[in-house]
Write a protein that holds these residues in place. Structure first.
Motif, PDB file in Angstrom:
ATOM      1  N   ARG A  41      28.622  33.809  38.656  1.00  0.00           N
ATOM      2  CA  ARG A  41      29.545  33.265  37.558  1.00  0.00           C
ATOM      3  C   ARG A  41      30.096  33.903  36.468  1.00  0.00           C
ATOM      4  O   ARG A  41      30.814  33.725  35.777  1.00  0.00           O
ATOM      5  CB  ARG A  41      29.112  31.647  37.216  1.00  0.00           C
TER       6      ARG A  41
ATOM      7  N   MET B 153      38.052  32.066  43.813  1.00  0.00           N
ATOM      8  CA  MET B 153      37.351  31.122  44.211  1.00  0.00           C
ATOM      9  C   MET B 153      36.659  29.863  45.348  1.00  0.00           C
ATOM     10  O   MET B 153      36.531  29.177  46.190  1.00  0.00           O
ATOM     11  CB  MET B 153      38.924  29.620  43.711  1.00  0.00           C
TER      12      MET B 153
ATOM     13  N   LEU C  96      33.229  30.699  45.095  1.00  0.00           N
ATOM     14  CA  LEU C  96      32.494  29.883  44.380  1.00  0.00           C
ATOM     15  C   LEU C  96      32.244  28.959  45.242  1.00  0.00           C
ATOM     16  O   LEU C  96      30.971  28.416  45.180  1.00  0.00           O
ATOM     17  CB  LEU C  96      33.382  29.699  43.182  1.00  0.00           C
ATOM     18  N   LYS C  97      33.353  28.684  46.026  1.00  0.00           N
ATOM     19  CA  LYS C  97      32.641  27.288  46.729  1.00  0.00           C
ATOM     20  C   LYS C  97      31.383  27.378  47.877  1.00  0.00           C
ATOM     21  O   LYS C  97      30.655  26.494  48.276  1.00  0.00           O
ATOM     22  CB  LYS C  97      33.899  27.056  48.200  1.00  0.00           C
TER      23      LYS C  97
ATOM     24  N   VAL D 120      32.122  24.301  41.075  1.00  0.00           N
ATOM     25  CA  VAL D 120      33.619  25.084  41.531  1.00  0.00           C
ATOM     26  C   VAL D 120      34.617  24.876  40.756  1.00  0.00           C
ATOM     27  O   VAL D 120      35.175  25.623  39.810  1.00  0.00           O
ATOM     28  CB  VAL D 120      33.707  24.633  43.163  1.00  0.00           C
TER      29      VAL D 120
ATOM     30  N   LEU E 262      42.237  25.587  46.393  1.00  0.00           N
ATOM     31  CA  LEU E 262      41.167  25.776  46.459  1.00  0.00           C
ATOM     32  C   LEU E 262      40.438  25.193  47.428  1.00  0.00           C
ATOM     33  O   LEU E 262      40.134  25.861  48.135  1.00  0.00           O
ATOM     34  CB  LEU E 262      40.869  25.299  45.406  1.00  0.00           C
TER      35      LEU E 262
END
Length: 330
Positions: free
Chosen positions: A163, A249, A252-253, A259, A305
């Motif tokens: 991150r 992204m 990230l999920k 998120v 997303l």
């Protein structure tokens, strides 16, 4: 009481070489490549091989590589040539040919300091890491040398380096030591990106590495700044940064933690850096356009997303033809 293991550099007698393959892309690098290769040969702990891939040079880069064949201090020097496809494709070619457990990267206009590999191996092997990087010296067009210690300062959360890198890319490829199997597992460099290929690959590696990554403070690279500086190719950088954001992204999920917030912050950072770049060039209309586009692009990202998977193709499997160049020691 058991004795601690010896320092990494003491495990290799001077006649032996470390299990490291150095990856070097080259394009019209005749003026600098012998200096870069000499900095590898001068390492306190030497790699077992260096693989240079000439990416369609029109100067005498290959002749300069050949001239170093007998001057590498026992290191096996290999060279490939291919049609011009970009640095990412050249690095992928070298990765595919590499035999080392570890990969280290050096661009053909940069130089390592002599302790680079020794310290990188100490940190990586000693900490059970998958990847490490370090600080550097920036070398300006006039030869001015400036310490750049932002790499270590940015990494404030050792438990979540993914991150940290996702928000603000800070890793120079020429500072990286990474396990080859980790790079192969994620598919190598995305050669379709015209900018930030290295940032995207390190994200992919860190997504699987967890906290087995460290940026340490030693400045062990002399990094040559491009004459045009940070304000060039802004449109390309924005387009590639947004493409990477759309891919990651989805990653990230899959990972623990928020998120939407990092997605929005990353979008803001991309546009802020573009605005600053255009302002530095005096292009106020282009800077204003980035501000206007920011909300529309952010809405587009949020709409994507739910469908983002974070899947990444195997770019190493897409390698085109290349030819290995015979090198004979002088």
């Amino acid at each position: 009481m058991a004795r601690p293991p010896p320092p990494v550099w003491r495990r290799w007698p001077m006649a032996d070489l470390a299990d490291v393959s150095v990856i070097m892309p080259a394009y019209n690098s005749a003026a600098t490549i012998t200096r870069a290769l000499a900095s590898i040969a001068a390492q306190e702990v030497r790699p077992k091989e260096v693989i240079v891939v000439d990416d369609g040079s029109t100067d005498d880069t290959i002749e300069r590589i050949k001239s170093m064949a007998g001057r590498m201090n026992g290191i096996h020097l290999r060279a490939f040539t291919q049609a011009n496809q970009g640095a990412g494709a050249a690095r992928n070619r070298a990765i595919a040919a590499a035999t080392g457990t570890w990969l280290a990267f050096l661009d053909s206009d940069d130089e390592w300091l002599p302790a680079k590999l020794r310290r990188s191996l100490e940190v990586s092997e000693g900490g059970g890491l998958i990847m490490s990087s370090h600080n550097l010296f920036n070398i300006g067009p006039d030869g001015t040398e400036t310490l750049n210690d932002s790499r270590a300062r940015w990494l404030r959360d050792p438990d979540d380096p993914y991150r940290t890198l996702f928000l603000r890319g800070f890793i120079s490829s020429s500072t990286v030591l990474v396990r080859r199997d980790a790079v192969v597992a994620v598919g190598g460099f995305d050669a379709t990106l015209r900018s930030a290929q290295d940032y995207e690959l390190w994200l992919a590696v860190l997504a699987t590495a967890g906290n087995r990554f460290e940026t340490f403070a030693d400045p062990l690279l002399r990094y040559t700044l491009a004459p045009e500086g940070i304000t060039s190719r802004i449109d390309r950088k924005v387009a590639c940064s947004l493409a990477i954001l759309r891919r990651h992204m989805g990653v990230l999920k899959r990972l623990p933690g928020p998120v939407v917030a990092p997605l929005l912050l990353r979008s803001l950072i991309i546009h802020y850096e573009a605005v600053q770049g255009y302002r530095a060039r005096g292009e106020w209309g282009a800077a204003l356009l980035q501000l206007v586009l920011l909300p529309f692009r952010t809405v587009e990202l949020l709409a994507r997303l739910p469908f983002a998977t974070g899947e990444r193709p195997d770019f190493l499997a897409r390698l085109g033809p290349a030819q290995e160049v015979p090198l004979c020691a002088a």
